[in-house]
Design an enzyme around this catalytic site. Structure first.
Site, PDB file in Angstrom:
ATOM      1  CE  LYS A 156      -4.974  -1.319   1.635  1.00  0.00           C
ATOM      2  NZ  LYS A 156      -5.843  -2.218   2.387  1.00  0.00           N
ATOM      3  CB  THR A 202      -0.916   0.027   1.240  1.00  0.00           C
ATOM      4  OG1 THR A 202      -1.691  -1.158   1.269  1.00  0.00           O
ATOM      5  CG2 THR A 202      -1.830   1.248   1.189  1.00  0.00           C
ATOM      6  CE  LYS A 208       1.643   1.988   4.854  1.00  0.00           C
ATOM      7  NZ  LYS A 208       1.043   1.064   3.892  1.00  0.00           N
TER       8      LYS A 208
HETATM    9  P1  NAP Z   1       4.905  -6.042   7.875  1.00  0.00           P
HETATM   10  O1  NAP Z   1       4.571  -7.320   8.540  1.00  0.00           O
HETATM   11  O2  NAP Z   1       5.363  -4.870   8.690  1.00  0.00           O
HETATM   12  O3  NAP Z   1       5.997  -6.357   6.727  1.00  0.00           O
HETATM   13  C1  NAP Z   1       6.664  -5.320   6.078  1.00  0.00           C
HETATM   14  C2  NAP Z   1       7.639  -5.887   5.071  1.00  0.00           C
HETATM   15  O4  NAP Z   1       8.361  -4.789   4.475  1.00  0.00           O
HETATM   16  C3  NAP Z   1       8.710  -6.803   5.685  1.00  0.00           C
HETATM   17  O5  NAP Z   1       9.027  -7.820   4.767  1.00  0.00           O
HETATM   18  C4  NAP Z   1       9.877  -5.851   5.872  1.00  0.00           C
HETATM   19  O6  NAP Z   1      11.138  -6.484   5.916  1.00  0.00           O
HETATM   20  C5  NAP Z   1       9.763  -5.028   4.623  1.00  0.00           C
HETATM   21  N1  NAP Z   1      10.491  -3.774   4.686  1.00  0.00           N
HETATM   22  C6  NAP Z   1      10.232  -2.706   5.474  1.00  0.00           C
HETATM   23  N2  NAP Z   1      11.104  -1.718   5.224  1.00  0.00           N
HETATM   24  C7  NAP Z   1      11.953  -2.178   4.263  1.00  0.00           C
HETATM   25  C8  NAP Z   1      13.062  -1.626   3.576  1.00  0.00           C
HETATM   26  N3  NAP Z   1      13.479  -0.371   3.811  1.00  0.00           N
HETATM   27  N4  NAP Z   1      13.682  -2.389   2.666  1.00  0.00           N
HETATM   28  C9  NAP Z   1      13.262  -3.641   2.400  1.00  0.00           C
HETATM   29  N5  NAP Z   1      12.207  -4.220   3.004  1.00  0.00           N
HETATM   30  C10 NAP Z   1      11.554  -3.489   3.927  1.00  0.00           C
HETATM   31  O7  NAP Z   1       3.674  -5.473   7.047  1.00  0.00           O
HETATM   32  P2  NAP Z   1       2.418  -6.242   6.404  1.00  0.00           P
HETATM   33  O8  NAP Z   1       1.297  -6.225   7.360  1.00  0.00           O
HETATM   34  O9  NAP Z   1       2.858  -7.513   5.777  1.00  0.00           O
HETATM   35  O10 NAP Z   1       2.020  -5.167   5.278  1.00  0.00           O
HETATM   36  C11 NAP Z   1       2.734  -5.060   4.050  1.00  0.00           C
HETATM   37  C12 NAP Z   1       2.001  -4.039   3.176  1.00  0.00           C
HETATM   38  O11 NAP Z   1       0.668  -4.470   2.957  1.00  0.00           O
HETATM   39  C13 NAP Z   1       1.899  -2.633   3.797  1.00  0.00           C
HETATM   40  O12 NAP Z   1       1.968  -1.683   2.775  1.00  0.00           O
HETATM   41  C14 NAP Z   1       0.501  -2.640   4.429  1.00  0.00           C
HETATM   42  O13 NAP Z   1      -0.028  -1.336   4.542  1.00  0.00           O
HETATM   43  C15 NAP Z   1      -0.239  -3.476   3.421  1.00  0.00           C
HETATM   44  N6  NAP Z   1      -1.422  -4.212   3.933  1.00  0.00           N
HETATM   45  C16 NAP Z   1      -1.370  -4.826   5.141  1.00  0.00           C
HETATM   46  C17 NAP Z   1      -2.494  -5.510   5.591  1.00  0.00           C
HETATM   47  C18 NAP Z   1      -2.531  -6.202   6.937  1.00  0.00           C
HETATM   48  O14 NAP Z   1      -3.643  -6.460   7.405  1.00  0.00           O
HETATM   49  N7  NAP Z   1      -1.419  -6.539   7.563  1.00  0.00           N
HETATM   50  C19 NAP Z   1      -3.630  -5.562   4.801  1.00  0.00           C
HETATM   51  C20 NAP Z   1      -3.646  -4.945   3.545  1.00  0.00           C
HETATM   52  C21 NAP Z   1      -2.512  -4.270   3.129  1.00  0.00           C
HETATM   53  P3  NAP Z   1      11.779  -7.000   7.324  1.00  0.00           P
HETATM   54  O15 NAP Z   1      11.081  -8.296   7.621  1.00  0.00           O
HETATM   55  O16 NAP Z   1      13.213  -7.144   7.044  1.00  0.00           O
HETATM   56  O17 NAP Z   1      11.468  -5.927   8.344  1.00  0.00           O
END
Ligand code: NAP
Length: 287
Positions: free
Chosen positions: A171, A96, A239
């Site tokens: 989104k 997102t 965010k």
């Molecule tokens: P998350 O668990 O915080 O995972 C974030 C991912 O991004 C991890 O793989 C992290 O790597 C990586 N990352 C962060 N900073 C980075 C950088 N500078 N360079 C390379 N990799 C980096 O988040 P999530 O819940 O999976 O969400 C991922 C996306 O989907 C976000 O944009 C969120 O808004 C969206 N989303 C989330 C949900 C939900 O319910 N969780 C639903 C819909 C959409 P590390 O493991 O090394 O930290």
């Protein structure tokens, strides 16, 4: 056989990539913290050394990263996607982000002859695990069609919304509404309990009427239990609200309530609830 890549194995990416591997697709994974690759490798994925290596080795590479900064870092940074992408290869960013970030990545990928699709998702950890996300795609139509078999392993419904930026906008619209619903639920429950009502009665009465919805059903019990195991990190919701408010600025659309909701989430983040579930916003509201 099509080779797929997957960059970013957080809460969502781990579950989404696992569904691709379990479906028998060829998948190469990468995560900044390489330890998160192990469960996918155990399922049968290969591990790539960098985003560049994955993008170079795969026909279609997916990404699911935290925020615009992460999406840019993985694309434009050292050993990033741009160094590996080549003519005809596809890059599908499911993170997102805002429309400006999506467009910048799309332009850079196209300059190198690659194809780009943005495909953020609606749905949280459980739908990601179940392969029942709603996919909001926009960009290269040929890539969208080519990736359809893989997208359908991750989602139950998908939209093709046109040019790059429209997926990001859709989104942000959805999550702006969700942030408002979340804070309204929290304030209502806090108000009712201060007025002597039983929390479980409030949730049951809500669920019996026109306000019944899966968000309240899923998050409501967390408020009563005071425990917030993370499906959707609160920091990511803040965010999304920040990006939605910026979109409102750009388009001249007043967002009085969404801007106020953003402030509540900022406060919750500052109070240390950023890594907890989005429902932990209740902790600052109930005080
Ligand atoms: P998350 O668990 O915080 O995972 C974030 C991912 O991004 C991890 O793989 C992290 O790597 C990586 N990352 C962060 N900073 C980075 C950088 N500078 N360079 C390379 N990799 C980096 O988040 P999530 O819940 O999976 O969400 C991922 C996306 O989907 C976000 O944009 C969120 O808004 C969206 N989303 C989330 C949900 C939900 O319910 N969780 C639903 C819909 C959409 P590390 O493991 O090394 O930290």
């Amino acid at each position: 056989m099509i080779q797929y890549g997957f960059l970013g194995l957080g809460i969502m990416g781990n579950a989404m990539a696992a569904n691709l591997v379990r479906a028998g697709l060829q998948v190469m994974v990468w995560n900044r913290d390489p330890a998160k690759c192990a469960p996918l490798v155990a399922l049968g994925a290969r591990q790539g050394g960098s985003p560049r290596d994955v993008a170079a080795a795969c026909d279609i590479t997916f990404a699911m990263l935290a925020d615009p900064a992460a999406a840019r870092e993985v694309c434009f940074g050292p050993a990033g996607v741009l160094e590996g992408i080549a003519a005809g290869r596809g890059y599908i960013d499911m993170s997102t982000v805002d429309d400006v970030t999506a467009s910048a990545i799309a332009g850079a990928v196209a300059e190198r002859g690659g194809r780009f699709l943005e495909a953020p998702v609606s749905g949280t950890k459980k739908p990601a695990e179940d392969g029942t996300l709603v996919i909001l795609a926009a960009g290269d139509r040929g890539l969208y069609d080519e990736a359809a078999p893989a997208l359908d392993k991750m989602g139950k419904k998908r939209f093709y919304l046109g040019s790059v930026g429209q997926g990001a906008r859709m989104k942000l619209v959805i999550n702006a509404i969700m942030g408002g619903m979340m804070t309204a639920l929290c304030e209502g429950v806090a108000l009712g309990r201060k007025g002597g009502l039983d929390g479980a009665d409030i949730l049951e009465a809500l669920d019996a009427g026109a306000l019944a919805n899966p968000l309240f059903r899923g998050k409501g019990p967390m408020l009563l239990q005071g425990e917030f195991p993370t499906s959707f990190p609160l920091k990511h919701m803040q965010k999304d609200l920040r990006l939605a408010v910026a979109l409102g600025d750009e388009l001249g659309q007043p967002l009085h309530s969404i801007a106020a909701v953003n402030e509540i989430f900022k406060q919750a983040r500052a109070a240390g609830h950023g890594d907890a579930d989005v429902a932990a916003v209740f902790q600052v509201i109930k005080q």
